[in-house]
Design an enzyme around this catalytic site. Sequence first.
Site, PDB file in Angstrom:
ATOM      1  N   ASN A  68       0.821  -1.213   0.000  1.00  0.00           N
ATOM      2  CA  ASN A  68       0.000   0.000   0.000  1.00  0.00           C
ATOM      3  C   ASN A  68       0.853   1.260   0.000  1.00  0.00           C
ATOM      4  OD1 ASN A  68      -2.306  -1.592   0.131  1.00  0.00           O
ATOM      5  ND2 ASN A  68      -2.344  -1.578   2.360  1.00  0.00           N
ATOM      6  N   LYS A  75      -4.849   3.391 -10.734  1.00  0.00           N
ATOM      7  CA  LYS A  75      -3.592   3.544 -11.471  1.00  0.00           C
ATOM      8  C   LYS A  75      -3.806   3.676 -12.969  1.00  0.00           C
ATOM      9  CE  LYS A  75      -1.129   0.049  -9.908  1.00  0.00           C
ATOM     10  NZ  LYS A  75       0.034  -0.848  -9.691  1.00  0.00           N
ATOM     11  N   TYR A 116      -7.640   0.835   3.553  1.00  0.00           N
ATOM     12  CA  TYR A 116      -7.342   0.359   2.209  1.00  0.00           C
ATOM     13  C   TYR A 116      -8.410  -0.612   1.721  1.00  0.00           C
ATOM     14  CZ  TYR A 116      -5.333  -1.987  -1.755  1.00  0.00           C
ATOM     15  OH  TYR A 116      -5.152  -2.510  -3.008  1.00  0.00           O
ATOM     16  N   THR A 138     -18.849  36.459 -31.027  1.00  0.00           N
ATOM     17  CA  THR A 138     -19.630  35.957 -29.894  1.00  0.00           C
ATOM     18  C   THR A 138     -20.805  35.181 -30.481  1.00  0.00           C
ATOM     19  OG1 THR A 138     -21.117  37.865 -29.704  1.00  0.00           O
ATOM     20  CG2 THR A 138     -19.006  37.988 -28.518  1.00  0.00           C
ATOM     21  N   HIS A 139     -21.193  34.112 -29.825  1.00  0.00           N
ATOM     22  CA  HIS A 139     -22.285  33.259 -30.323  1.00  0.00           C
ATOM     23  C   HIS A 139     -22.009  32.732 -31.734  1.00  0.00           C
ATOM     24  CE1 HIS A 139     -24.721  34.772 -26.935  1.00  0.00           C
ATOM     25  NE2 HIS A 139     -24.258  35.969 -27.273  1.00  0.00           N
ATOM     26  N   SER A 143      -7.957  12.135 -47.482  1.00  0.00           N
ATOM     27  CA  SER A 143      -9.099  11.230 -47.415  1.00  0.00           C
ATOM     28  C   SER A 143      -8.768   9.936 -48.137  1.00  0.00           C
ATOM     29  CB  SER A 143     -10.316  11.890 -48.071  1.00  0.00           C
ATOM     30  OG  SER A 143     -11.329  10.932 -48.330  1.00  0.00           O
ATOM     31  N   ASN A 147      -7.600  16.947 -44.468  1.00  0.00           N
ATOM     32  CA  ASN A 147      -8.411  17.014 -43.254  1.00  0.00           C
ATOM     33  C   ASN A 147      -7.570  17.403 -42.036  1.00  0.00           C
ATOM     34  OD1 ASN A 147     -10.698  16.031 -44.667  1.00  0.00           O
ATOM     35  ND2 ASN A 147      -9.868  13.955 -44.516  1.00  0.00           N
ATOM     36  N   GLN A 153      -6.909  -0.231  -6.505  1.00  0.00           N
ATOM     37  CA  GLN A 153      -6.018  -0.665  -7.577  1.00  0.00           C
ATOM     38  C   GLN A 153      -6.430  -0.032  -8.907  1.00  0.00           C
ATOM     39  OE1 GLN A 153      -5.414  -4.910  -7.786  1.00  0.00           O
ATOM     40  NE2 GLN A 153      -5.238  -4.891 -10.003  1.00  0.00           N
TER      41      GLN A 153
END
Length: 432
Positions: free
Chosen positions: A112, A327, A319, A157-158, A280, A288, A324
Amino acid sequence: MSDLIWQKPGIKIDQRIQRFLAGEDVALDRVLFVHDIRASRAHAEGLARVGILSTDECEALCRELDALAQDWAEGRFVLDERYEDGHSAIEARLIERLGDVGRKIHTGRSRNDQVLVASRLYLRDALAALREACVAIADTALERARVEAMQPLPGYTHLQRAMVGSAGMWWGGWVEAFIDDAVLAADTARWVDANPLGSASGYGVNLALDRDHTTRALGFGRLQVAATYAQLSRGKFELQALTALSQALLDLRRLAWDLSLFTTAEFGFVRLPPEYTTGSSLMPNKRNPDLVELLRASYAVVAGAKAEIEQMLSLPSGYHRDLQFSKGPLLRAFRHGLDALALVPDLLRGLQWNREAIAAAMEPGLFATDKAIELAAAGVPFREAYRIAASEPLPSYGADPDASLAARVSPGAAADLRLDTLAARLAALRAG
């Protein structure tokens, strides 16, 4: 798989169950292995300081741990399915080389606190790399902001054309964004910089372990004092590190979105370096922006990792083997996130503005706000100025983007970008 370090006599090991228990640990521990070796060396020194190991035994263990680190670096030692995890591999190697002396290395510690300390050492390095990646992006954006400070660029904006903007302002936004991301990475690194080694399985041991020594030896900023908190902090520190990473990738997502839009035929403001595009498989006419799109999607990897760990942490204290599973998401997210961020500086250096398309987008409506502010500055009440500008959009200097930008003197706007202030913040980050 070799004999398990926790195996008891007379208990049969079901290999299907063991495969599930071990999961990805061996593969994941390859990332943490050097940190685990380093922490094992500090632990051996600590055992010698309290008389568990003799000087000769400590020197032998340290010598073999150094040899293991060298063999690992040069590919002579392979962490594979012979081992349950990296911890057991280290112990097996020491026993193979040193016999009973090797069997002493695990005195006073648990897997641990081994995984905790290796993870903390890893996070310290990963967050330093995150800070450096953000600084590199901010540096590149700053270089371009200085060169292109007054180059017109429509502001939106928008997703609608809004005001006259500049490339300098666009770049300056990314400079400050990634400076803040670098600061957050550095602050997070300081927050997680605590030594859990010596907390064992979360309740300490009946030895006067010199935890201050291991804190100094491993370069931690402080000792994680409460043995019980060492376990409580597992997942918590990982989440905060992922939060720092996610902030950088959120900014990267928005930057990539801008480039995705700006490279379309409908905008046409930006040309990407050809090596950052692909063709493509069907359409001969296509190039692209695949890399930009994958950079845009990279935040999802980190968001998914955060969600995995958050869901796993619905646990009481102490614990639990559930931990586990912290990770994998952590290591995958940092590997992907750092790889993505590393590609950005060259991308930003290589993109080119299409000035003709930008000039064509400078429609009269972009100057309406300038007109309203100009009238207000001359004494017209702003709401009246707003009404006038709505029907008569051009300011006194006409539809001239250069004049509009030169008049934009509010701090942080085109005529007062304050790039030197941002440069000073970057210099402080590099120094600290």
